[in-house]
Motif scaffolding. Sequence first.
Motif, PDB file in Angstrom:
ATOM      1  N   PHE A 199     -10.367 -42.100  99.766  1.00 55.83           N
ATOM      2  CA  PHE A 199      -9.878 -43.350 100.322  1.00 55.83           C
ATOM      3  C   PHE A 199      -8.198 -42.983 100.339  1.00 55.83           C
ATOM      4  N   VAL A 200      -7.797 -43.250 101.011  1.00 57.66           N
ATOM      5  CA  VAL A 200      -6.181 -43.198 101.980  1.00 57.66           C
ATOM      6  C   VAL A 200      -5.556 -44.774 102.669  1.00 57.66           C
ATOM      7  N   PRO A 254     -10.640 -42.023 110.478  1.00 59.19           N
ATOM      8  CA  PRO A 254     -10.353 -43.935 109.760  1.00 59.19           C
ATOM      9  C   PRO A 254     -11.675 -44.617 109.858  1.00 59.19           C
ATOM     10  N   ILE A 255     -11.969 -45.497 108.625  1.00 56.15           N
ATOM     11  CA  ILE A 255     -12.607 -46.332 107.844  1.00 56.15           C
ATOM     12  C   ILE A 255     -12.815 -48.072 108.749  1.00 56.15           C
ATOM     13  N   THR A 256     -13.435 -48.499 109.302  1.00 57.82           N
ATOM     14  CA  THR A 256     -12.880 -49.484 110.073  1.00 57.82           C
ATOM     15  C   THR A 256     -13.738 -50.827 109.024  1.00 57.82           C
ATOM     16  N   ASP A 257     -14.541 -50.414 108.333  1.00 57.07           N
ATOM     17  CA  ASP A 257     -15.423 -51.126 108.171  1.00 57.07           C
ATOM     18  C   ASP A 257     -17.146 -50.871 107.103  1.00 57.07           C
ATOM     19  N   ALA A 281     -10.867 -42.264 105.615  1.00 55.63           N
ATOM     20  CA  ALA A 281     -12.015 -41.087 104.769  1.00 55.63           C
ATOM     21  C   ALA A 281     -10.983 -39.512 104.720  1.00 55.63           C
ATOM     22  N   SER A 282     -10.379 -39.011 103.956  1.00 59.12           N
ATOM     23  CA  SER A 282     -10.285 -37.531 103.501  1.00 59.12           C
ATOM     24  C   SER A 282     -11.471 -36.966 102.569  1.00 59.12           C
ATOM     25  N   PRO A 294     -15.026 -45.007 113.740  1.00 58.70           N
ATOM     26  CA  PRO A 294     -14.876 -45.123 114.915  1.00 58.70           C
ATOM     27  C   PRO A 294     -15.170 -43.574 115.295  1.00 58.70           C
ATOM     28  N   THR A 295     -15.078 -42.609 114.921  1.00 59.35           N
ATOM     29  CA  THR A 295     -14.319 -41.209 115.332  1.00 59.35           C
ATOM     30  C   THR A 295     -15.410 -40.693 115.554  1.00 59.35           C
TER      31      THR A 295
END
Length: 422
Positions: free
Chosen positions: A227-228, A350-353, A271-272, A208-209
């Motif tokens: 992936f954190v 953030p990763i949401t989906d 995600a980083s 969503p960023t």
Amino acid sequence: MHHMDDQKYDIIVIGGGPSGMMAAGRAGEVGAKVLILEKNNRLGKKLSITGGRRCNITNAEFDNDIFIENFKDAKPFLELPLSKFSVRNTFDFFEGRGLPLMVEARKRAFPQSEKAEDVCKVLIDYIEESGNVNVKLNAEVVSLVMEDKKLVGVTTTSGTFHADKIILATGGLAAPDTGSTGEGLSMLSSIGHTVKDPDPSLVPLKSPTKWVHDLTGTTVDNVTLKFVQNDEVMHEVRGRILFTHFGISGPTVINAARIAKDLLKGGPISASIDLYPDRTFKMLDGMVRAILDRNQKKLLKGIMKELVQSKLGDTVIGLMEPGVGELKVSSVSKAQRHTLVRILKDLNFPITDTKGFAYSIVADGGVIPEEVDFESMTSKLFPNLYLIGDTININRPSGGFSLQLCWMSGWIAGTHAASRNM
Ligand SMILES: Cc1cc2nc3c(=O)[nH]c(=O)nc-3n(C[C@H](O)[C@H](O)[C@H](O)COP(=O)(O)OP(=O)(O)OC[C@H]3O[C@@H](n4cnc5c(N)ncnc54)[C@H](O)[C@@H]3O)c2cc1C
């Protein structure tokens, strides 16, 4: 002997995608009377959009042992069929039919013409050349016809057809607008096959960023993506990442999507991205300091292009404290420099989906490979039923592997089904 307009054939192929066309062409070539039923008004609709319409036709790894390493769980099943129709055979098949191929990065092979439609043409010619294959378009198979527990034919929207053998090539669930909507898989489960529910697997990831969306079209290469979850690094991959209007994509992301999806079941993840994975924080700090030293009179935002490509420079500055981009380099503090280095090594969001079926390159799911005899591509439950292409649940990365499986399984099924002594 049956005439072409008879309703009884040696072989019915359900689905005119890459695997079905290969199977039908091959069976016709060997001498069987074949009917191919396709619900669309053309053959190879999905094939024509593969690889950005350029068609990544196979992966040019000619060593079967190395090729097979790209398939995790399915490895043991693929050794035998690959020895019958390998990547070399794919090259020979298409090049021998006037479609020269070329190889790009990561061994991805494409037609030199860069037209997926040309791949369709080769297969359509192959189907037509024997005179043994009848093509019926706009014919949707709605059920399989069984008599005394034996498969004898199919019912379509335009009548019932009988055949000694049925080759099911209806595809999986990826890109449903091209025709693969999963009815084939429902038919298979209705006759007793174990069908693993499809799950979008090779798909882009959503975030969503806003700054991620603003980077649409920007690619970063040779970076690591972590992936954190709960402050713990759960997975790390390295490669190229493409920012899109919804999140991130590109082969590295797509191939890691399955893991992200599993992690998301346990809670939020981020995600980083490390833009400088080969430099420690200290090494990168030294490099940044040297760049700053050389450019004391410039504005901080003016030197970002020495560190990252243009669009990303604005992003990184935007993630620092407001106004910092307008600072003269000579007045950038050590703490500000460290913040910059930290962002370059940990660009996180953030990763949401995942993006879901419509965007998936391959959706997994299909008949479990344990129920397929890979020597002939026959069903272990019905000896006159063949399963090919995306109907079998084989997880694989992107890069031409999916189509190689189609050529391989289609050719083997066509060959076997057409042989009289079966
Ligand atoms: C956008 C996109 C790009 C891709 N790019 C690549 C690439 O570059 N390289 C690569 O290796 N792979 C690629 N893939 C994956 C590849 O396209 C598939 O693995 C491949 O098409 C599977 O072939 P198939 O013959 O099993 O099924 P499909 O291609 O799905 O064909 C199945 C056919 O069966 C028909 N059908 C379905 N149900 C019925 C029914 N009940 N009655 C009659 N007909 C029916 C459908 O209309 C369809 O034409 C891509 C996928 C997508 C979505």
